[in-house]
Design a protein around this motif. Structure first.
Motif, PDB file in Angstrom:
ATOM      1  N   ALA A 193     118.099 -34.223 -40.034  1.00  0.00           N
ATOM      2  CA  ALA A 193     118.990 -35.385 -39.894  1.00  0.00           C
ATOM      3  C   ALA A 193     119.228 -35.750 -38.426  1.00  0.00           C
ATOM      4  O   ALA A 193     119.457 -36.922 -38.123  1.00  0.00           O
ATOM      5  CB  ALA A 193     120.317 -35.109 -40.589  1.00  0.00           C
ATOM      6  N   GLU A 194     119.126 -34.782 -37.510  1.00  0.00           N
ATOM      7  CA  GLU A 194     119.375 -35.101 -36.087  1.00  0.00           C
ATOM      8  C   GLU A 194     118.398 -36.143 -35.562  1.00  0.00           C
ATOM      9  O   GLU A 194     118.666 -36.804 -34.577  1.00  0.00           O
ATOM     10  CB  GLU A 194     119.253 -33.847 -35.183  1.00  0.00           C
ATOM     11  CG  GLU A 194     120.125 -32.697 -35.566  1.00  0.00           C
ATOM     12  CD  GLU A 194     119.431 -31.801 -36.577  1.00  0.00           C
ATOM     13  OE1 GLU A 194     119.789 -31.914 -37.769  1.00  0.00           O
ATOM     14  OE2 GLU A 194     118.554 -31.019 -36.197  1.00  0.00           O
ATOM     15  N   ARG A 195     117.227 -36.237 -36.201  1.00  0.00           N
ATOM     16  CA  ARG A 195     116.273 -37.231 -35.695  1.00  0.00           C
ATOM     17  C   ARG A 195     115.813 -38.238 -36.762  1.00  0.00           C
ATOM     18  O   ARG A 195     114.798 -38.909 -36.613  1.00  0.00           O
ATOM     19  CB  ARG A 195     115.083 -36.573 -34.991  1.00  0.00           C
ATOM     20  CG  ARG A 195     114.326 -35.565 -35.782  1.00  0.00           C
ATOM     21  CD  ARG A 195     113.138 -35.055 -34.978  1.00  0.00           C
ATOM     22  NE  ARG A 195     112.034 -34.687 -35.842  1.00  0.00           N
ATOM     23  CZ  ARG A 195     111.128 -35.535 -36.308  1.00  0.00           C
ATOM     24  NH1 ARG A 195     111.174 -36.809 -36.002  1.00  0.00           N
ATOM     25  NH2 ARG A 195     110.166 -35.115 -37.093  1.00  0.00           N
ATOM     26  N   ASP A 204     133.801 -47.879 -44.489  1.00  0.00           N
ATOM     27  CA  ASP A 204     134.620 -47.478 -43.330  1.00  0.00           C
ATOM     28  C   ASP A 204     133.864 -46.533 -42.396  1.00  0.00           C
ATOM     29  O   ASP A 204     134.270 -46.340 -41.268  1.00  0.00           O
ATOM     30  CB  ASP A 204     135.900 -46.730 -43.737  1.00  0.00           C
ATOM     31  CG  ASP A 204     136.405 -47.034 -45.117  1.00  0.00           C
ATOM     32  OD1 ASP A 204     135.866 -47.950 -45.736  1.00  0.00           O
ATOM     33  OD2 ASP A 204     137.330 -46.346 -45.539  1.00  0.00           O
ATOM     34  N   ALA A 205     132.803 -45.890 -42.892  1.00  0.00           N
ATOM     35  CA  ALA A 205     132.079 -44.902 -42.069  1.00  0.00           C
ATOM     36  C   ALA A 205     131.100 -45.568 -41.105  1.00  0.00           C
ATOM     37  O   ALA A 205     130.444 -44.884 -40.335  1.00  0.00           O
ATOM     38  CB  ALA A 205     131.333 -43.936 -42.979  1.00  0.00           C
ATOM     39  N   PHE A 206     131.020 -46.904 -41.132  1.00  0.00           N
ATOM     40  CA  PHE A 206     130.045 -47.622 -40.298  1.00  0.00           C
ATOM     41  C   PHE A 206     130.759 -48.568 -39.345  1.00  0.00           C
ATOM     42  O   PHE A 206     131.882 -48.995 -39.637  1.00  0.00           O
ATOM     43  CB  PHE A 206     129.082 -48.400 -41.194  1.00  0.00           C
ATOM     44  CG  PHE A 206     128.282 -47.511 -42.101  1.00  0.00           C
ATOM     45  CD1 PHE A 206     127.081 -46.981 -41.694  1.00  0.00           C
ATOM     46  CD2 PHE A 206     128.773 -47.189 -43.360  1.00  0.00           C
ATOM     47  CE1 PHE A 206     126.353 -46.145 -42.533  1.00  0.00           C
ATOM     48  CE2 PHE A 206     128.058 -46.355 -44.199  1.00  0.00           C
ATOM     49  CZ  PHE A 206     126.846 -45.836 -43.794  1.00  0.00           C
ATOM     50  N   PRO A 207     130.143 -48.950 -38.225  1.00  0.00           N
ATOM     51  CA  PRO A 207     128.802 -48.555 -37.818  1.00  0.00           C
ATOM     52  C   PRO A 207     128.720 -47.079 -37.428  1.00  0.00           C
ATOM     53  O   PRO A 207     129.688 -46.499 -36.941  1.00  0.00           O
ATOM     54  CB  PRO A 207     128.512 -49.453 -36.598  1.00  0.00           C
ATOM     55  CG  PRO A 207     129.834 -49.896 -36.113  1.00  0.00           C
ATOM     56  CD  PRO A 207     130.762 -49.890 -37.283  1.00  0.00           C
ATOM     57  N   SER A 208     127.543 -46.506 -37.669  1.00  0.00           N
ATOM     58  CA  SER A 208     127.263 -45.121 -37.304  1.00  0.00           C
ATOM     59  C   SER A 208     126.436 -45.156 -36.017  1.00  0.00           C
ATOM     60  O   SER A 208     125.366 -45.756 -35.993  1.00  0.00           O
ATOM     61  CB  SER A 208     126.489 -44.436 -38.428  1.00  0.00           C
ATOM     62  OG  SER A 208     125.364 -45.205 -38.784  1.00  0.00           O
ATOM     63  N   VAL A 209     126.963 -44.538 -34.977  1.00  0.00           N
ATOM     64  CA  VAL A 209     126.327 -44.651 -33.652  1.00  0.00           C
ATOM     65  C   VAL A 209     125.720 -43.316 -33.238  1.00  0.00           C
ATOM     66  O   VAL A 209     126.395 -42.283 -33.271  1.00  0.00           O
ATOM     67  CB  VAL A 209     127.360 -45.103 -32.592  1.00  0.00           C
ATOM     68  CG1 VAL A 209     126.713 -45.152 -31.205  1.00  0.00           C
ATOM     69  CG2 VAL A 209     127.943 -46.456 -32.969  1.00  0.00           C
ATOM     70  N   ARG A 210     124.452 -43.361 -32.862  1.00  0.00           N
ATOM     71  CA  ARG A 210     123.785 -42.176 -32.335  1.00  0.00           C
ATOM     72  C   ARG A 210     123.258 -42.495 -30.936  1.00  0.00           C
ATOM     73  O   ARG A 210     122.608 -43.529 -30.757  1.00  0.00           O
ATOM     74  CB  ARG A 210     122.595 -41.782 -33.211  1.00  0.00           C
ATOM     75  CG  ARG A 210     122.985 -41.260 -34.556  1.00  0.00           C
ATOM     76  CD  ARG A 210     121.748 -40.879 -35.337  1.00  0.00           C
ATOM     77  NE  ARG A 210     122.125 -40.235 -36.592  1.00  0.00           N
ATOM     78  CZ  ARG A 210     121.304 -39.496 -37.320  1.00  0.00           C
ATOM     79  NH1 ARG A 210     120.053 -39.306 -36.919  1.00  0.00           N
ATOM     80  NH2 ARG A 210     121.710 -38.938 -38.444  1.00  0.00           N
ATOM     81  N   VAL A 211     123.502 -41.620 -30.011  1.00  0.00           N
ATOM     82  CA  VAL A 211     122.976 -41.806 -28.662  1.00  0.00           C
ATOM     83  C   VAL A 211     121.948 -40.710 -28.399  1.00  0.00           C
ATOM     84  O   VAL A 211     122.234 -39.514 -28.565  1.00  0.00           O
ATOM     85  CB  VAL A 211     124.107 -41.766 -27.608  1.00  0.00           C
ATOM     86  CG1 VAL A 211     123.528 -41.839 -26.205  1.00  0.00           C
ATOM     87  CG2 VAL A 211     125.088 -42.911 -27.845  1.00  0.00           C
TER      88      VAL A 211
END
Ligand code: FE2
Length: 275
Positions: free
Chosen positions: A63-65, A107-114
């Protein structure tokens, strides 16, 4: 019932697990740093489909990628409070803890990954619709959160890639299949900017744009990951993006890998192109 019939009569002959297997094999060769999956993952969001999709997600990588967002088919009917999208929670999640995934509430979005200089911003447009409709919406509250996220990520100088299932540009599809608040979404992007918008839903490659504060923002649609053809336009494909820092912002290049029914594998379609 209508969605189930559509699958039994028509769709299951076109969307084939073997094509998805071939896509996985091709991804093992091209080895992108991160995957973005813009939905749909299921046909009518049955519990059995949701679990099976979780198994497929695991095969795409940890899931990390692998960052996924749901599509309208993943909210075909009201989901249970427990046991719905929770099967995919690690894949839907951003870096920060968010509101729990309850039913189809977004409510869980937007989901942000950097990841380095890249910021992936997952927007949820999935919601149950009346028969024969396939619309979606972002909603005022999620739009307000998106506005704040894009401003902060842009201020940090990151390359913002927005993931949204429904095409957010007017005219790409019929009203019956459209994003109902596309204009409000476009207003946020015009104000805050983004470097790229990726969507699904149309099951074909499309290239459009939305106005940004300084320059036009490319908006790209990707085909299905499992359509067996024979229509070249509809055949399964995925897009590979190379993102590099440039003098003004970022230089983004794209190449397409598509299912070739005659060869039974994915091959390059066209050449690598700048956006
Ligand atoms: Fe869709």
């Amino acid at each position: 019932m209508l969605g189930w019939l559509s699958w039994q009569v028509r769709r299951r002959r076109r969307y084939r697990p073997a094509v998805l297997e071939a896509l996985l094999a091709d991804l093992a060769q091209t080895a992108p740093d991160h995957l973005a999956i813009t939905g749909d993952l299921t046909q009518i969001a049955l519990a059995s489909e949701l679990r099976e999709a979780a198994d497929w997600l695991a095969r795409f990588g940890p899931a990390e990628r692998v960052h996924a967002i749901p599509g309208n088919h993943d909210a075909y009917a009201a989901l249970p409070r427990e046991g719905g999208w929770q099967y995919w929670s690690d894949y839907l999640a951003g870096d920060r803890p968010s509101a729990p995934l309850r039913g189809v509430a977004n409510d869980a979005f937007p989901s942000v990954r950097v990841r380095g200089e890249l910021a992936l911003v997952g927007v949820c447009t999935a919601q149950p619709t009346p028969p024969f409709a396939a619309t979606g919406s972002v909603g005022e509250e999620q739009l307000a959160r998106l506005d704040a996220e894009l401003e902060a990520l842009g201020g940090a100088g990151l390359c913002r890639v927005v993931l949204i299932h429904h095409p957010p540009v007017a005219g790409l599809t019929t009203r019956r299949r459209s994003l109902l608040d596309a204009r409000a979404f476009g207003d946020v992007l015009r104000r805050r900017g983004a470097e790229l918008v990726l969507h699904g839903h149309l099951h074909r490659t499309t290239l459009a744009s939305l106005p940004g504060p300084e320059r036009a923002i490319p908006v790209i649609g990707v085909p299905s990951a499992s359509h067996a053809g024979p229509s070249a336009k509809r055949c399964a494909a995925y897009h590979l993006y190379k993102i590099e820092r440039a003098d003004r912002g970022f230089a983004i290049r794209r190449r397409v890998r598509a299912w070739d029914p005659a060869l039974g594998r994915f091959t390059a379609r066209g050449v690598e192109e700048p956006l």
